[in-house]
Design a protein around this motif. Sequence first.
Motif, PDB file in Angstrom:
ATOM      1  N   SER A  20       9.899   8.275 -12.204  1.00 14.12           N
ATOM      2  CA  SER A  20       8.776   8.401 -13.141  1.00 14.12           C
ATOM      3  C   SER A  20       7.984   7.104 -13.260  1.00 14.12           C
ATOM      4  O   SER A  20       6.827   7.131 -13.653  1.00 14.12           O
ATOM      5  CB  SER A  20       9.292   8.823 -14.517  1.00 14.12           C
ATOM      6  N   VAL A  21       8.583   5.978 -12.923  1.00 14.17           N
ATOM      7  CA  VAL A  21       7.834   4.721 -13.070  1.00 14.17           C
ATOM      8  C   VAL A  21       7.573   4.014 -11.749  1.00 14.17           C
ATOM      9  O   VAL A  21       6.748   3.110 -11.682  1.00 14.17           O
ATOM     10  CB  VAL A  21       8.551   3.735 -14.025  1.00 14.17           C
ATOM     11  N   VAL A  22       8.277   4.398 -10.707  1.00 13.75           N
ATOM     12  CA  VAL A  22       8.064   3.737  -9.426  1.00 13.75           C
ATOM     13  C   VAL A  22       7.028   4.531  -8.646  1.00 13.75           C
ATOM     14  O   VAL A  22       7.278   5.680  -8.289  1.00 13.75           O
ATOM     15  CB  VAL A  22       9.376   3.630  -8.638  1.00 13.75           C
ATOM     16  N   PRO A  23       5.877   3.940  -8.375  1.00 17.40           N
ATOM     17  CA  PRO A  23       4.824   4.700  -7.694  1.00 17.40           C
ATOM     18  C   PRO A  23       5.190   4.959  -6.239  1.00 17.40           C
ATOM     19  O   PRO A  23       5.852   4.147  -5.607  1.00 17.40           O
ATOM     20  CB  PRO A  23       3.605   3.792  -7.795  1.00 17.40           C
ATOM     21  N   SER A  24       4.735   6.075  -5.733  1.00 19.36           N
ATOM     22  CA  SER A  24       5.036   6.380  -4.327  1.00 19.36           C
ATOM     23  C   SER A  24       4.012   5.762  -3.401  1.00 19.36           C
ATOM     24  O   SER A  24       4.218   5.707  -2.203  1.00 19.36           O
ATOM     25  CB  SER A  24       5.104   7.892  -4.128  1.00 19.36           C
ATOM     26  N   MET A  60       9.404  -3.225  -3.038  1.00 17.33           N
ATOM     27  CA  MET A  60       8.313  -2.245  -3.095  1.00 17.33           C
ATOM     28  C   MET A  60       8.224  -1.453  -1.792  1.00 17.33           C
ATOM     29  O   MET A  60       7.900  -0.261  -1.813  1.00 17.33           O
ATOM     30  CB  MET A  60       6.993  -2.942  -3.423  1.00 17.33           C
ATOM     31  N   LEU A  61       8.512  -2.085  -0.658  1.00 18.23           N
ATOM     32  CA  LEU A  61       8.504  -1.369   0.617  1.00 18.23           C
ATOM     33  C   LEU A  61       9.623  -0.330   0.700  1.00 18.23           C
ATOM     34  O   LEU A  61       9.566   0.589   1.502  1.00 18.23           O
ATOM     35  CB  LEU A  61       8.625  -2.350   1.792  1.00 18.23           C
ATOM     36  N   LEU A  62      10.646  -0.500  -0.110  1.00 17.48           N
ATOM     37  CA  LEU A  62      11.779   0.436  -0.111  1.00 17.48           C
ATOM     38  C   LEU A  62      11.692   1.462  -1.235  1.00 17.48           C
ATOM     39  O   LEU A  62      12.569   2.322  -1.348  1.00 17.48           O
ATOM     40  CB  LEU A  62      13.100  -0.334  -0.261  1.00 17.48           C
ATOM     41  N   GLU A  63      10.707   1.362  -2.065  1.00 21.48           N
ATOM     42  CA  GLU A  63      10.646   2.254  -3.225  1.00 21.48           C
ATOM     43  C   GLU A  63      10.764   3.702  -2.783  1.00 21.48           C
ATOM     44  O   GLU A  63      10.185   4.116  -1.790  1.00 21.48           O
ATOM     45  CB  GLU A  63       9.346   2.046  -4.006  1.00 21.48           C
ATOM     46  N   GLY A  64      11.496   4.438  -3.554  1.00 19.33           N
ATOM     47  CA  GLY A  64      11.781   5.811  -3.206  1.00 19.33           C
ATOM     48  C   GLY A  64      13.250   5.966  -2.849  1.00 19.33           C
ATOM     49  O   GLY A  64      13.896   6.913  -3.284  1.00 19.33           O
ATOM     50  N   ILE A  65      13.787   5.040  -2.084  1.00 19.90           N
ATOM     51  CA  ILE A  65      15.174   5.204  -1.660  1.00 19.90           C
ATOM     52  C   ILE A  65      16.122   5.147  -2.844  1.00 19.90           C
ATOM     53  O   ILE A  65      16.984   6.006  -3.013  1.00 19.90           O
ATOM     54  CB  ILE A  65      15.557   4.119  -0.630  1.00 19.90           C
ATOM     55  N   SER A  87       0.819  -1.211   0.000  1.00 21.87           N
ATOM     56  CA  SER A  87       0.000   0.000   0.000  1.00 21.87           C
ATOM     57  C   SER A  87       0.853   1.261   0.000  1.00 21.87           C
ATOM     58  O   SER A  87       0.436   2.298  -0.500  1.00 21.87           O
ATOM     59  CB  SER A  87      -0.907   0.015   1.237  1.00 21.87           C
ATOM     60  N   ARG A  88       2.048   1.128   0.600  1.00 23.38           N
ATOM     61  CA  ARG A  88       2.936   2.286   0.690  1.00 23.38           C
ATOM     62  C   ARG A  88       4.314   1.798   1.148  1.00 23.38           C
ATOM     63  O   ARG A  88       4.395   0.700   1.729  1.00 23.38           O
ATOM     64  CB  ARG A  88       2.375   3.310   1.684  1.00 23.38           C
ATOM     65  N   PRO A  89       5.324   2.610   0.917  1.00 23.00           N
ATOM     66  CA  PRO A  89       6.666   2.203   1.380  1.00 23.00           C
ATOM     67  C   PRO A  89       6.726   2.119   2.903  1.00 23.00           C
ATOM     68  O   PRO A  89       5.995   2.829   3.606  1.00 23.00           O
ATOM     69  CB  PRO A  89       7.576   3.321   0.869  1.00 23.00           C
TER      70      PRO A  89
END
Lengths: 322, 322, 322, 322, 322, 322
Positions: free
Chosen positions: D298-302, C80-85, C15-17
Amino acid sequence: MFYHVKELQYNARVSRPDPRFAGLLLEQFGGANGELKAAMQYFVQAFSARQPYPEKYDLLMDIATEEFSHLEIVGATITMLLEGINGELKDAANRSDLMKLLQGSASKEEYIHEAMIQPQFLALSGGGPTLTNSQGVPWQGSYVNANGDLTVDLRSNIAAESRAKIVYEYLLQFTDDPHVQDSLRFLMTREIAHFQMFSAALDTIQPNFPPGILQGDPRFTHTFFNMSNGPGAEGPWNRGQGPWGDGESWVYVADPVRHVVETNGLLKQEIVGNTRTDDQIEAMNRKLSKQRSTEISSVVPSGENQWSAYPQKDLKSPSAIR
Amino acid sequence: MFYHVKELQYNARVSRPDPRFAGLLLEQFGGANGELKAAMQYFVQAFSARQPYPEKYDLLMDIATEEFSHLEIVGATITMLLEGINGELKDAANRSDLMKLLQGSASKEEYIHEAMIQPQFLALSGGGPTLTNSQGVPWQGSYVNANGDLTVDLRSNIAAESRAKIVYEYLLQFTDDPHVQDSLRFLMTREIAHFQMFSAALDTIQPNFPPGILQGDPRFTHTFFNMSNGPGAEGPWNRGQGPWGDGESWVYVADPVRHVVETNGLLKQEIVGNTRTDDQIEAMNRKLSKQRSTEISSVVPSGENQWSAYPQKDLKSPSAIR
Amino acid sequence: MFYHVKELQYNARVSRPDPRFAGLLLEQFGGANGELKAAMQYFVQAFSARQPYPEKYDLLMDIATEEFSHLEIVGATITMLLEGINGELKDAANRSDLMKLLQGSASKEEYIHEAMIQPQFLALSGGGPTLTNSQGVPWQGSYVNANGDLTVDLRSNIAAESRAKIVYEYLLQFTDDPHVQDSLRFLMTREIAHFQMFSAALDTIQPNFPPGILQGDPRFTHTFFNMSNGPGAEGPWNRGQGPWGDGESWVYVADPVRHVVETNGLLKQEIVGNTRTDDQIEAMNRKLSKQRSTEISSVVPSGENQWSAYPQKDLKSPSAIR
Amino acid sequence: MFYHVKELQYNARVSRPDPRFAGLLLEQFGGANGELKAAMQYFVQAFSARQPYPEKYDLLMDIATEEFSHLEIVGATITMLLEGINGELKDAANRSDLMKLLQGSASKEEYIHEAMIQPQFLALSGGGPTLTNSQGVPWQGSYVNANGDLTVDLRSNIAAESRAKIVYEYLLQFTDDPHVQDSLRFLMTREIAHFQMFSAALDTIQPNFPPGILQGDPRFTHTFFNMSNGPGAEGPWNRGQGPWGDGESWVYVADPVRHVVETNGLLKQEIVGNTRTDDQIEAMNRKLSKQRSTEISSVVPSGENQWSAYPQKDLKSPSAIR
Amino acid sequence: MFYHVKELQYNARVSRPDPRFAGLLLEQFGGANGELKAAMQYFVQAFSARQPYPEKYDLLMDIATEEFSHLEIVGATITMLLEGINGELKDAANRSDLMKLLQGSASKEEYIHEAMIQPQFLALSGGGPTLTNSQGVPWQGSYVNANGDLTVDLRSNIAAESRAKIVYEYLLQFTDDPHVQDSLRFLMTREIAHFQMFSAALDTIQPNFPPGILQGDPRFTHTFFNMSNGPGAEGPWNRGQGPWGDGESWVYVADPVRHVVETNGLLKQEIVGNTRTDDQIEAMNRKLSKQRSTEISSVVPSGENQWSAYPQKDLKSPSAIR
Amino acid sequence: MFYHVKELQYNARVSRPDPRFAGLLLEQFGGANGELKAAMQYFVQAFSARQPYPEKYDLLMDIATEEFSHLEIVGATITMLLEGINGELKDAANRSDLMKLLQGSASKEEYIHEAMIQPQFLALSGGGPTLTNSQGVPWQGSYVNANGDLTVDLRSNIAAESRAKIVYEYLLQFTDDPHVQDSLRFLMTREIAHFQMFSAALDTIQPNFPPGILQGDPRFTHTFFNMSNGPGAEGPWNRGQGPWGDGESWVYVADPVRHVVETNGLLKQEIVGNTRTDDQIEAMNRKLSKQRSTEISSVVPSGENQWSAYPQKDLKSPSAIR
């Protein structure tokens, strides 16, 4: 044979749970300088000593057994500092409460929040101790030093007790629970006592320097190579009379790079700082070789062998008793 | 608190030195399935059990203590199998004799030659045991499984005893020394006895399947995914009634790749092979959560806590006695 | 040969990082009880089984393959839990923003702040999974138990599935993301299903107790040594009829120290609690030795050998088909 | 999701058992440069690449899957080279035959004697492969390099393939079994093929030097510090034009000790061997930061994220497809 | 022989203590891609190169020595970032002050509070660096790759420098201390410089592809096995002309499962994508074998051997000079 | 900053290759008591000492640097003992010759046959040294003891030198190459010299017992718990006056089980064997706390800090010079 006494050697108590300190305290449960390391080191060393040196065997096994008893005290303290976690985890259907704690909104049991710093308590051990150091690194047999020579092993033990002592000293600064402080102070003090025992035992073995049998090459025992540029410190470790032995004094090689080239890689080095001759050293080597190998071979049978008598009425092993 | 009894639990003897078998036997001293692993596993598990389940604690600590006693038997046997090496190494001034042995020309003590296969006995331990497996890998805390739940830990122990048993069975085939065989047979048999004890103890905890608290999702507990092409084996593990529970039978998914795509990654999977509803499972989860967390929280104090009484006249811990 | 299917076996979503939970979840990626351990354990065990026991080989490889597929689900979830880093780290010229986050002043992406607890995500992996447990300890081959005997290996697997199950149960309590909970519940349930498969498979091998070939020494299979002082627990693990076999009952040695001395280190121990004679046991040993060694030697060629046929139309290996 | 194909990718065969070579071959099963290392390295790297760089993900996963298939070939070959041991060990009641073999008196199956060099086959695995290198050291997660940046990871892979290739080259020299040679030659060749694939893939990412985002400080990118005395080698690595970039040439610091003192620890170092200014470098840093972080963000959703579609008709992940 | 220069190679300074960043920076002190790894890797590789390839030896040892000098810079920086802790711990009698800090109530020195995330600084090292990575995992010899072949080793080094560079790049984002940033930028830049040196050195060895001696089997050097279902990426790594060699082009096997069955496990595979014949390859193997083995055997004496001359006036070793 | 001198500190030579001894000698290259361990231990310890105790820093760094120089000697000797293997392996097209050697039929170069005992030389390092001990276990950072207190660290070093000395003594017995013996004797002797240096340095720090700051609890510093049954050894380690301090004598607790119960887990223990009061101890703790913490805090700046001056004309660090 070991026997378990249900009472702890020291009456370990805690005033309240404290998972953060439980994590630090793992350093003495499964850490490189902890109680298991000490227990196993003396236990493993004891085997080689059993038949030739039964008095030292008795000392090593008595201290090893005390260290196992200390390991139990440390494990008991960690468990009591973690109390609550194990029970909470069993309430698996009511996740939401635990989650609230983790998000910091809760009050009295916020210690679970702190336990996140040591994730193994939550994800692996379910709130019990783990055989790791304070950072989760598993205990390893390579922590144990046992080299089959008491002039070496006892020195390893003196150093091990020193390290265990300082770790307790550091740990004492991170808890203000008086019960826990009491237990740590007891444990720290016993490291001092053991240090003294090992020192006294080493002193009964003569000569014990250098450790082992062989004397050093007199060309190199008293040389200090100044391996760095610029200002150099002076002290009894590189100037004046050497710390052991009459007539021995330090030779300070100020420029080792030049010295090595000039001596063809030290092959042309003369004896310096030392009045002992090669012959004297060879004689000493032969004498000590004979003495120590006889001490062992005279009691260790080459054929059939038995470890203990029933009952064991003597410190010596049965084959030596015969 | 531990206490050392000078007599070994079993009268370990050897007929003659055998450094090669000493090397193999290290597998039970410092190996992944050896006596130290067993001793430490039950010892570490026991801490979480101490207060809520004192009967199980007593069982775990009694067996742990016996395993320490077995570790001593194994170490004593290795040491006796290596006898001679330690003494020879002390004869350090007379290198030439030892060299002859190493070059294979000698006779009665050619066992030192064989010891070269285990270089640590020569270069590191000086003829004593080392806390490693038969290949020199140091013992590790990660061999120990302790997860804070007896329905899991007792199963880990059943498996650990199985592995220890088979390793003794293998080792028995590599010595013809009747004394050593006797000791190994005793040790192997005790693994069987402990296996039975752990099995009986697990049986007293009901329900114990699945281990832990939470029931499985009924959509996936009875499905077998055939993850390979071509001919597939059939057996009670993927066809017919499932091994536990009335009304439960295996569902065989012959083509899991297609099945996964068709069910949108199993999100649309229906309950199959199972008559249990989600509600029944949720009820079971809540019931068992309450039962087990109460068992623990009712005896583990949230504040001041003490591990043992003096004397400990009861299996329970002092805070529970109060 | 393995083949990769681009769809995950279970539709993993987040659902979110949540970098903190990503860190905990590493326990199932590179931890001692995680998916890689399971996959590699069954994979390694399968080799010995391939030729003599092809049905069991098929079972082991199917489950191993499913565990690799679960490892992929866990890795995908962590990522996916780390996305953003990973993306933030690429913005390397604008350090100041990241610093602000670390100092806690930021808002929506404070999860990077939390990631500091798992420094490897920042300093080493750049925001991807690492092959470690939740505390950064690298995965190790020593987690894998494979002893070349199915009566042992299947028991190791039953215990491994128990541990994996409880770890998922613990982890489920530390996330409230419903998508992640769904994935974890699926994975936890599959451990239960595998537990059942391994149990059913073990049941098809008779006899399977004791594991391996050799029977225990009847003097020691039913003895309980009470290795501790004071009050002792009683239960089916040390009193009454033993859990297996007619006419077998526990013998409780209340004072093992005295007993060991009186029996000369158990050498004079009589058979107790057991009606089996040495001859019966020797006969059983010979019978099972013959049966099991024949099962293997009859299908494993001593000379040229080939692993698979093309196509493999049969569960048996080509040399056995011939 | 993985799928197991019962046929090996290469038709692995052996001419006869050879436990000594089986021991060496473990280097490619559980060694630092072996097939498991390769498989796990590409598998772990693939997670970070999945969403931003799906083409590279596909390449990494295809090669990872092939490496798992190679691991299976290596394990199958080891098992066939050990055939006989597992069956012999099951004949546990007839120890005497095996003992004769070990004492070297036997003939046709003296290979068991050779297996003593690898004790784990006898005492631990019962004649199957172990997840260790050729010396018994367990495989470790730390062998895997995955740093979340393809310009780094692909270079790690090129080096890994080089090491795997040379190990196969060495191993090929220690067997004269033509079937085993065939399998090894196939496996060695595939390392070459993968090397080429990774090189070609790296080439499609521009710029890829320096790896990562940040440019080097122009004061220090082209300086060679001659850190040793006496004669110094000259070559394109320290003289003449630098290997990359116009107008860049090596600056040779013949006496770095003096140079460091004179430049106040290099703080006063000027830009040399390089026409790039600090401003140009800062601009490059910003440009590449923006480009690469945008590629990812741009492709990894937050927020909500899903790994795969059902079916996955596109290389991109579902959130990017949307 | 090594010599220590009291001045650091780079003038390392810190603006203020920062134990949290000290913890992260351990990644470059005792981590898998850190300075010790680099230093030891080039140092170990250098031994094999000493006699046959003295120019490369000189390069490897110069860079190894610089890496040791960098290790010193990193350790100095960590120590300065931790300053205060060591002194505070010595004030062991006044525990209460330290406790206040830990409970977050203090102000100026709250950095000790942050140090709790790295418990080893408090409980083990007493405020100094430890030979671990940022998560406490001890440095390991297995990080070092040295395979006795420069076409392999130099590629390992190129990859190692890439990883070290990206780790510095990541670390730079977690400090805003300008002095620390300066030091890190210097260290990061030197990884780039070393990368270039190793690349240039590799280029002087021809041929260097494939690494080592043996050419690949032309049946398998240019084949891409599409090991996954669904959409497949196309790129220069699997389509078109292969990246090296005239007349070589990729062969794309779209369905490897079918292909393997049809070719009897690739035994019937024809040479594709490649005009080289088996004879050409065998000739190349023989030519390169002769060349490289002669390069080594011509300078490495088979009998008495000496490592260095006094003084060493030549790059070559004394036996080669003679 | 380090600098490499091309001449070895000692003129290492070998008379002929000897791969078996090369394998044993790895114990001093990458073993737990080897040269790298020593070098890294003193190097890591030196950082904490740099600013408060520059003389000790100078000593530690000079010896560390000499140990690195010894590591080079050991590596050079191993490489020369392996000469031939690397060249042979490059002759990869002519496998048959090497195979003959391995089958024992060859003569002059049968040493390759012996190298099979150390498979890493053949399968991994290609005939060079590896960073492992004599059994292939990789070197580990956990071998290094550095606890941030010189009264502890110097004792760790004394023990480390003892162990290194005995390992050289053992190794000397397994080679009859006079050149190698010369090098080993030099290296062994330097361990003795360093032992003396560390002892002399420890002596300059007063008081140094107990190590660290805190005095022991007088109730427990002089108690010997006799943790085993039957006959007990008597010696200066448990009877008579304690080894340090006037008025201190051992208290021998013959039956610790009873004693522990009677003192309520030692809580009621009185001060025995010791005339020191709690007040005296507290005063000593405060005095030494103040002294040592001031020694450090007076020279370690709390703000900006710089490690070295350019040039470094003084032993002190720049901030202390200022």
